[in-house]
Motif scaffolding. Structure first.
Motif, PDB file in Angstrom:
ATOM      1  N   ALA A  13       3.543  -4.230  12.946  1.00 39.63           N
ATOM      2  CA  ALA A  13       3.496  -3.305  14.085  1.00 39.63           C
ATOM      3  C   ALA A  13       4.604  -2.258  13.976  1.00 39.63           C
ATOM      4  CB  ALA A  13       3.622  -4.078  15.391  1.00 39.63           C
ATOM      5  N   TRP A  14       5.808  -2.688  13.625  1.00 42.07           N
ATOM      6  CA  TRP A  14       6.916  -1.738  13.481  1.00 42.07           C
ATOM      7  C   TRP A  14       6.690  -0.773  12.320  1.00 42.07           C
ATOM      8  CZ3 TRP A  14      10.126  -0.423  17.021  1.00 42.07           C
ATOM      9  CH2 TRP A  14      10.444  -1.308  18.034  1.00 42.07           C
ATOM     10  N   ILE A  15       6.096  -1.241  11.239  1.00 34.00           N
ATOM     11  CA  ILE A  15       5.775  -0.344  10.118  1.00 34.00           C
ATOM     12  C   ILE A  15       4.827   0.749  10.587  1.00 34.00           C
ATOM     13  CG2 ILE A  15       4.503  -0.217   7.930  1.00 34.00           C
ATOM     14  CD1 ILE A  15       5.770  -2.981   7.256  1.00 34.00           C
ATOM     15  N   HIS A  16       3.802   0.382  11.339  1.00 39.87           N
ATOM     16  CA  HIS A  16       2.850   1.383  11.829  1.00 39.87           C
ATOM     17  C   HIS A  16       3.502   2.354  12.812  1.00 39.87           C
ATOM     18  CE1 HIS A  16      -0.258  -1.240  10.104  1.00 39.87           C
ATOM     19  NE2 HIS A  16      -0.977  -0.130  10.064  1.00 39.87           N
ATOM     20  N   LEU A  17       4.340   1.844  13.707  1.00 39.70           N
ATOM     21  CA  LEU A  17       5.011   2.732  14.660  1.00 39.70           C
ATOM     22  C   LEU A  17       5.962   3.695  13.952  1.00 39.70           C
ATOM     23  CD1 LEU A  17       5.771   0.288  17.597  1.00 39.70           C
ATOM     24  CD2 LEU A  17       4.148   2.189  17.577  1.00 39.70           C
ATOM     25  N   ALA A  18       6.724   3.186  12.995  1.00 37.25           N
ATOM     26  CA  ALA A  18       7.633   4.054  12.244  1.00 37.25           C
ATOM     27  C   ALA A  18       6.865   5.096  11.446  1.00 37.25           C
ATOM     28  CB  ALA A  18       8.516   3.211  11.318  1.00 37.25           C
ATOM     29  N   TRP A  19       5.747   4.688  10.883  1.00 35.51           N
ATOM     30  CA  TRP A  19       4.917   5.625  10.110  1.00 35.51           C
ATOM     31  C   TRP A  19       4.417   6.755  10.995  1.00 35.51           C
ATOM     32  CZ3 TRP A  19       4.040   5.243   4.876  1.00 35.51           C
ATOM     33  CH2 TRP A  19       3.122   6.135   4.349  1.00 35.51           C
ATOM     34  N   LEU A  20       3.934   6.404  12.176  1.00 38.98           N
ATOM     35  CA  LEU A  20       3.440   7.425  13.101  1.00 38.98           C
ATOM     36  C   LEU A  20       4.549   8.377  13.527  1.00 38.98           C
ATOM     37  CD1 LEU A  20       1.091   5.298  15.369  1.00 38.98           C
ATOM     38  CD2 LEU A  20       0.409   7.080  13.750  1.00 38.98           C
ATOM     39  N   ALA A  21       5.770   7.865  13.665  1.00 39.69           N
ATOM     40  CA  ALA A  21       6.882   8.700  14.117  1.00 39.69           C
ATOM     41  C   ALA A  21       7.482   9.556  13.009  1.00 39.69           C
ATOM     42  CB  ALA A  21       7.975   7.817  14.720  1.00 39.69           C
ATOM     43  N   LEU A  22       7.439   9.081  11.766  1.00 38.96           N
ATOM     44  CA  LEU A  22       8.220   9.732  10.715  1.00 38.96           C
ATOM     45  C   LEU A  22       7.413  10.392   9.602  1.00 38.96           C
ATOM     46  CD1 LEU A  22      10.887   6.903  10.321  1.00 38.96           C
ATOM     47  CD2 LEU A  22      11.078   9.013  11.665  1.00 38.96           C
ATOM     48  N   VAL A  23       6.169  10.002   9.420  1.00 35.56           N
ATOM     49  CA  VAL A  23       5.405  10.439   8.249  1.00 35.56           C
ATOM     50  C   VAL A  23       4.124  11.138   8.704  1.00 35.56           C
ATOM     51  CG1 VAL A  23       4.293   9.666   6.119  1.00 35.56           C
ATOM     52  CG2 VAL A  23       6.312   8.477   6.952  1.00 35.56           C
ATOM     53  N   ALA A  24       3.753  12.173   7.983  1.00 32.16           N
ATOM     54  CA  ALA A  24       2.538  12.906   8.342  1.00 32.16           C
ATOM     55  C   ALA A  24       1.328  12.482   7.510  1.00 32.16           C
ATOM     56  CB  ALA A  24       2.777  14.403   8.165  1.00 32.16           C
ATOM     57  N   SER A  25       1.490  11.513   6.634  1.00 27.52           N
ATOM     58  CA  SER A  25       0.384  11.039   5.796  1.00 27.52           C
ATOM     59  C   SER A  25      -0.566  10.168   6.615  1.00 27.52           C
ATOM     60  CB  SER A  25       0.937  10.224   4.625  1.00 27.52           C
ATOM     61  OG  SER A  25       1.767  11.024   3.822  1.00 27.52           O
ATOM     62  N   PRO A  26      -1.773   9.914   6.079  1.00 29.59           N
ATOM     63  CA  PRO A  26      -2.732   9.064   6.799  1.00 29.59           C
ATOM     64  C   PRO A  26      -2.184   7.657   7.055  1.00 29.59           C
ATOM     65  CG  PRO A  26      -3.813  10.201   4.999  1.00 29.59           C
ATOM     66  CD  PRO A  26      -2.351  10.476   4.861  1.00 29.59           C
ATOM     67  N   LEU A  27      -2.648   7.057   8.120  1.00 26.37           N
ATOM     68  CA  LEU A  27      -2.166   5.748   8.552  1.00 26.37           C
ATOM     69  C   LEU A  27      -2.599   4.625   7.607  1.00 26.37           C
ATOM     70  CD1 LEU A  27      -0.464   4.641  10.862  1.00 26.37           C
ATOM     71  CD2 LEU A  27      -2.570   4.231  12.115  1.00 26.37           C
ATOM     72  N   TRP A  47      -1.992   4.331   4.553  1.00 30.48           N
ATOM     73  CA  TRP A  47      -0.852   3.953   3.700  1.00 30.48           C
ATOM     74  C   TRP A  47       0.060   2.981   4.432  1.00 30.48           C
ATOM     75  CZ3 TRP A  47      -1.434   4.767  -1.178  1.00 30.48           C
ATOM     76  CH2 TRP A  47      -2.229   5.827  -1.599  1.00 30.48           C
ATOM     77  N   ALA A  48       0.259   3.182   5.714  1.00 33.63           N
ATOM     78  CA  ALA A  48       1.064   2.241   6.505  1.00 33.63           C
ATOM     79  C   ALA A  48       0.379   0.883   6.560  1.00 33.63           C
ATOM     80  CB  ALA A  48       1.284   2.784   7.912  1.00 33.63           C
ATOM     81  N   SER A  49      -0.934   0.869   6.647  1.00 36.42           N
ATOM     82  CA  SER A  49      -1.663  -0.394   6.673  1.00 36.42           C
ATOM     83  C   SER A  49      -1.489  -1.153   5.362  1.00 36.42           C
ATOM     84  CB  SER A  49      -3.144  -0.151   6.951  1.00 36.42           C
ATOM     85  OG  SER A  49      -3.309   0.405   8.227  1.00 36.42           O
ATOM     86  N   ILE A  50      -1.497  -0.435   4.253  1.00 36.06           N
ATOM     87  CA  ILE A  50      -1.274  -1.075   2.949  1.00 36.06           C
ATOM     88  C   ILE A  50       0.128  -1.657   2.892  1.00 36.06           C
ATOM     89  CG2 ILE A  50      -1.032  -0.616   0.478  1.00 36.06           C
ATOM     90  CD1 ILE A  50      -3.326   1.461   0.848  1.00 36.06           C
ATOM     91  N   LEU A  51       1.132  -0.887   3.355  1.00 33.65           N
ATOM     92  CA  LEU A  51       2.497  -1.400   3.397  1.00 33.65           C
ATOM     93  C   LEU A  51       2.609  -2.620   4.315  1.00 33.65           C
ATOM     94  CD1 LEU A  51       4.750   1.783   3.602  1.00 33.65           C
ATOM     95  CD2 LEU A  51       4.689   0.086   1.777  1.00 33.65           C
ATOM     96  N   ALA A  52       1.906  -2.587   5.441  1.00 34.89           N
ATOM     97  CA  ALA A  52       1.960  -3.691   6.388  1.00 34.89           C
ATOM     98  C   ALA A  52       1.354  -4.964   5.789  1.00 34.89           C
ATOM     99  CB  ALA A  52       1.249  -3.317   7.680  1.00 34.89           C
ATOM    100  N   VAL A  53       0.261  -4.834   5.067  1.00 41.29           N
ATOM    101  CA  VAL A  53      -0.355  -6.003   4.419  1.00 41.29           C
ATOM    102  C   VAL A  53       0.584  -6.566   3.353  1.00 41.29           C
ATOM    103  CG1 VAL A  53      -2.239  -6.712   2.898  1.00 41.29           C
ATOM    104  CG2 VAL A  53      -2.727  -5.370   4.938  1.00 41.29           C
ATOM    105  N   LEU A  54       1.229  -5.694   2.596  1.00 43.55           N
ATOM    106  CA  LEU A  54       2.195  -6.156   1.591  1.00 43.55           C
ATOM    107  C   LEU A  54       3.373  -6.869   2.258  1.00 43.55           C
ATOM    108  CD1 LEU A  54       2.202  -3.126  -0.870  1.00 43.55           C
ATOM    109  CD2 LEU A  54       1.178  -5.381  -1.227  1.00 43.55           C
TER     110      LEU A  54
END
Length: 97
Positions: free
Chosen positions: A65-79, A81-88
C-alpha cells in the motif's frame, strides 16, 4: 445486516476493485488452510523482529500500500510499475522477512 448491504451497494465496484477484494479473501482462505496444515513458527529474518507467517503477510500488504501511495505522489509513470514493485516486495517479505 441491512447497513452492511447498503454499504456494499454504495461502493464503486469496478473490475480492479472486485479483483482486489477477491484476492484478499483468497489470501485469507489460503492462510487459514496453511495454519491448519502447517502451524506457523516464529522466525527472525531481515525484519527487526521475530514474525509469524501472518505477520509477514500483514507487513507485506502494508508495504504494498505504501509503495502505491508513494508512486502516486512521486512518479508520473503508470501504476502498473508500482504493482510490480509491490509484488516483489510482498514476495521478499514472505520469503526472507
Amino acid at each position: 445486516m441491512e447497513a452492511l448491504a447498503t454499504l456494499i451497494r454504495s461502493m464503486a465496484w469496478t473490475m480492479p476493485v472486485g479483483l482486489f477484494f477477491a484476492g484478499v479473501a483468497l489470501l485469507l482462505l489460503v492462510m487459514t488452510g496453511l495454519q491448519f496444515a502447517y502451524p506457523t513458527i516464529e522466525r527472525k529474518g531481515f525484519l527487526p523482529m521475530t514474525t509469524t507467517r501472518g505477520d509477514r503477510v500483514f507487513i507485506g500488504l502494508l508495504g504494498a500500500a505504501w509503495i502505491h501511495l508513494a508512486w502516486l505522489a512521486l512518479v508520473a509513470s503508470p501504476l502498473w510499475w508500482a504493482s510490480i514493485l509491490a509484488v516483489l516486495w510482498f514476495a521478499l517479505v514472505l520469503r526472507f522477512g
